[in-house]
Design an enzyme around this catalytic site. Structure first.
Site, PDB file in Angstrom:
ATOM      1  N   SER A 227      34.209  33.064  40.019  1.00 18.38           N
ATOM      2  CA  SER A 227      33.402  34.009  39.515  1.00 18.38           C
ATOM      3  C   SER A 227      32.509  33.734  38.278  1.00 18.38           C
ATOM      4  O   SER A 227      33.489  33.706  37.211  1.00 18.38           O
ATOM      5  CB  SER A 227      33.854  35.462  39.650  1.00 18.38           C
TER       6      SER A 227
ATOM      7  N   LYS B 177      30.795  32.204  43.053  1.00 20.84           N
ATOM      8  CA  LYS B 177      30.089  33.477  43.150  1.00 20.84           C
ATOM      9  C   LYS B 177      29.307  33.854  41.870  1.00 20.84           C
ATOM     10  O   LYS B 177      29.910  33.521  40.783  1.00 20.84           O
ATOM     11  CB  LYS B 177      31.422  34.555  43.241  1.00 20.84           C
TER      12      LYS B 177
ATOM     13  N   LYS C  23      27.070  36.297  39.247  1.00 25.73           N
ATOM     14  CA  LYS C  23      26.920  37.827  39.181  1.00 25.73           C
ATOM     15  C   LYS C  23      25.200  37.743  38.847  1.00 25.73           C
ATOM     16  O   LYS C  23      24.624  36.815  38.549  1.00 25.73           O
ATOM     17  CB  LYS C  23      27.423  37.958  37.646  1.00 25.73           C
TER      18      LYS C  23
ATOM     19  N   ASP D   7      27.264  38.764  43.581  1.00 29.01           N
ATOM     20  CA  ASP D   7      27.799  40.063  43.337  1.00 29.01           C
ATOM     21  C   ASP D   7      26.740  40.811  42.326  1.00 29.01           C
ATOM     22  O   ASP D   7      26.662  40.219  41.281  1.00 29.01           O
ATOM     23  CB  ASP D   7      29.159  39.742  42.667  1.00 29.01           C
TER      24      ASP D   7
ATOM     25  N   GLU E 245      27.444  40.795  47.574  1.00 31.50           N
ATOM     26  CA  GLU E 245      28.282  41.757  47.096  1.00 31.50           C
ATOM     27  C   GLU E 245      27.967  42.961  46.555  1.00 31.50           C
ATOM     28  O   GLU E 245      27.349  42.821  45.560  1.00 31.50           O
ATOM     29  CB  GLU E 245      29.474  40.869  46.451  1.00 31.50           C
TER      30      GLU E 245
ATOM     31  N   ASP F  66      32.563  46.030  47.779  1.00 30.71           N
ATOM     32  CA  ASP F  66      33.874  46.133  46.670  1.00 30.71           C
ATOM     33  C   ASP F  66      33.954  47.308  46.174  1.00 30.71           C
ATOM     34  O   ASP F  66      35.102  48.118  46.820  1.00 30.71           O
ATOM     35  CB  ASP F  66      33.456  44.996  45.599  1.00 30.71           C
TER      36      ASP F  66
ATOM     37  N   LYS G  20      40.826  44.454  46.799  1.00 28.37           N
ATOM     38  CA  LYS G  20      41.638  44.626  45.427  1.00 28.37           C
ATOM     39  C   LYS G  20      42.525  45.396  45.492  1.00 28.37           C
ATOM     40  O   LYS G  20      42.308  46.832  45.671  1.00 28.37           O
ATOM     41  CB  LYS G  20      40.654  44.886  44.294  1.00 28.37           C
TER      42      LYS G  20
ATOM     43  N   GLY H 228      38.943  39.679  42.156  1.00 35.27           N
ATOM     44  CA  GLY H 228      39.466  39.626  41.085  1.00 35.27           C
ATOM     45  C   GLY H 228      39.339  40.372  40.106  1.00 35.27           C
ATOM     46  O   GLY H 228      37.985  40.939  40.179  1.00 35.27           O
TER      47      GLY H 228
HETATM   48  C1  NPQ Z   1      34.075  42.024  41.037  1.00 36.16           C
HETATM   49  N1  NPQ Z   1      35.497  40.615  39.474  1.00 36.16           N
HETATM   50  O1  NPQ Z   1      34.279  41.309  41.837  1.00 36.16           O
HETATM   51  C2  NPQ Z   1      34.811  41.811  39.621  1.00 36.16           C
HETATM   52  C3  NPQ Z   1      34.091  42.676  38.637  1.00 36.16           C
HETATM   53  C4  NPQ Z   1      34.622  42.626  37.245  1.00 36.16           C
HETATM   54  C5  NPQ Z   1      35.842  38.292  38.942  1.00 36.16           C
HETATM   55  O2  NPQ Z   1      33.767  39.171  39.375  1.00 36.16           O
HETATM   56  C6  NPQ Z   1      36.668  43.892  32.824  1.00 36.16           C
HETATM   57  C7  NPQ Z   1      36.901  45.023  33.830  1.00 36.16           C
HETATM   58  C8  NPQ Z   1      36.175  42.822  33.387  1.00 36.16           C
HETATM   59  C9  NPQ Z   1      36.618  44.879  35.073  1.00 36.16           C
HETATM   60  C10 NPQ Z   1      34.981  41.637  35.095  1.00 36.16           C
HETATM   61  C11 NPQ Z   1      34.969  39.369  39.210  1.00 36.16           C
HETATM   62  C12 NPQ Z   1      35.796  42.602  34.503  1.00 36.16           C
HETATM   63  C13 NPQ Z   1      36.075  43.503  35.407  1.00 36.16           C
HETATM   64  C14 NPQ Z   1      34.555  41.642  36.169  1.00 36.16           C
HETATM   65  C15 NPQ Z   1      35.564  43.643  36.871  1.00 36.16           C
HETATM   66  O3  NPQ Z   1      33.388  42.952  40.843  1.00 36.16           O
HETATM   67 MG    MG Z   2      32.605  42.849  42.843  1.00 30.52          MG
END
Ligand code: NPQ
Ligand code: MG
Length: 369
Positions: free
Chosen positions: A135, A161, A163, A188, A213, A238, A262, A290
């Site tokens: 990601s 992935k 953002k 995402d 996402e 998500d 998750k 994650g």
């Molecule tokens: C997701 N994770 O899928 C999350 C979002 C995410 C790996 O993209 C601190 C706390 C940092 C929560 C970073 C990925 C974070 C967090 C990303 C959640 O949406």
């Molecule tokens: Mg997400």
């Protein structure tokens, strides 16, 4: 076998590089580790709530409060519950899924160690290794993003992935698609759009993405349905999926065609498996999300992702993706086929490095019977 003590460790870990999403940019990751002692065995769990309530409402502070004042006291001095019994008891406490999941993980770890069973086996896992992707946070420019993507492809990741957020979406995804026509690619938004502003995402439909996402708010199941009706690309939820019930309703409503699971967001591994099972029964693909976990949560994610319905690559990167120093002795590395091996040692299959834990610890709370 009474529980003798539970220690809550509030950690802060420095990321190798800042991680930026539509909700903000973080340089240090906080989490809470749960250390449970009974019968000479220690169970460890990770609560994935972060310092700020940006991804969801919970924070490391609310998790510490709920664990210390509500979830742990009824367990101290009592026989160690099975995860399913714990879930039934914890249902009386509304919300706080991540706090519950952190404690539940420690129970799974303890029972696995007590019975000589790796977590993957206890959950019904079926594969020795699982496909993973990376990601990638928002970058300063499209050119910088292309550099970062190229670096991860060199590392061996075969699914990426990106953002996105309003103003940084189609152009970025199109640039990565042009540079890598065959790459397994997904985006995402972390709920940065409304049904109206999501019209900006329609051009993504021509980029051959695996999924889009969580474009809309976490409580916008109905609007996700409206948006999905206008997109060929599957929407994956998500943040919106906080329980097996919500998963069922989202699928009935056709608000999504894919679900990101998750354990922390849904209150634990037992609920995560229940969502997996209901998706398998309906032929809906799932994958393991994650939360920038430490090696502990990473081990839990690998075990979960080994279940047969996890047909899409997970956001479970190698240990060196996020942290220069992790708190587990074991390090997870990427195999040549973009998979990571599932632990085979009883329980979570990882051990805590006490010195690394001490360096990451902000403070701890020791609770005894
Ligand atoms: C997701 N994770 O899928 C999350 C979002 C995410 C790996 O993209 C601190 C706390 C940092 C929560 C970073 C990925 C974070 C967090 C990303 C959640 O949406
Ligand atoms: Mg997400």
């Amino acid at each position: 076998m009474p529980i003798e003590s539970i220690t809550l460790h509030h950690l802060r870990m420095r990321l190798k590089s800042p991680f930026e999403t539509s909700f903000g940019r973080i340089q240090d990751r906080q989490c809470v580790l749960v250390e449970l002692q009974a019968e000479g065995l220690t169970g460890w769990g990770e609560c994935v709530a972060d310092r700020d309530p940006w991804y969801t409402a919970e924070t490391s502070g609310t998790a510490l409060h709920i664990l210390r004042d509500h979830l742990c006291p009824p367990l101290l001095g009592q026989p160690l519950p099975r995860p399913a019994e714990f879930q039934a008891g914890a249902a009386a406490i509304k919300g706080h899924a991540m706090a519950k999941a952190g404690l539940e993980m420690a129970l799974w770890d303890w029972w696995g160690k007590a019975e000589g069973q790796p977590l993957a086996v206890m959950l019904g896992g079926a594969r020795p290794s699982v496909p993973v992707g990376v990601s990638i946070g928002l970058q300063a420019s499209p050119a910088a993003l292309l550099d970062v993507v190229a670096g991860y492809l060199t590392d061996g990741y075969r699914r990426v992935k990106l953002k996105i957020k309003p103003g940084q979406d189609v152009e970025l995804a199109a640039a990565v698609r042009r540079a890598h026509p065959d790459l397994a690619l997904q985006v995402d938004a972390n709920s940065a759009y409304t049904l109206e502003s999501a019209a900006a995402l329609f051009p993504l439909d021509d980029l051959g993405l695996l999924l889009i996402e969580q474009p809309l708010a976490e409580d916008d199941l109905w609007d996700h349905r409206q948006l999905q009706a206008q997109l060929r690309t599957p929407i994956c939820l998500d943040e919106s999926i906080t329980s097996p019930r919500h998963a069922r309703q989202a699928l009935e409503m056709r608000a999504a065609r894919i679900i990101n699971i998750k354990a922390g967001r849904v209150g634990g591994l037992a609920a995560a498996v229940a969502i997996h099972d209901l998706c398998v029964a309906q032929n809906v693909p799932v994958w393991c999300g994650g939360m920038l976990e430490t090696g502990l949560g990473r081990a839990s994610n690998l075990a979960l992702a080994s279940l047969p319905g996890f047909t899409l690559p997970g956001d479970i990167s190698a240990s060196d993706r996020y942290y220069a120093e992790d708190i587990t002795v074991e390090r997870f590395t990427l195999n040549a086929d973009s998979t990571i091996d599932v632990p085979t040692i009883p329980g979570l299959g990882v051990t805590i490095d006490p010195d690394a834990l001490a360096r990451a610890s902000l403070h701890s709370i020791h609770l005894t019977a």
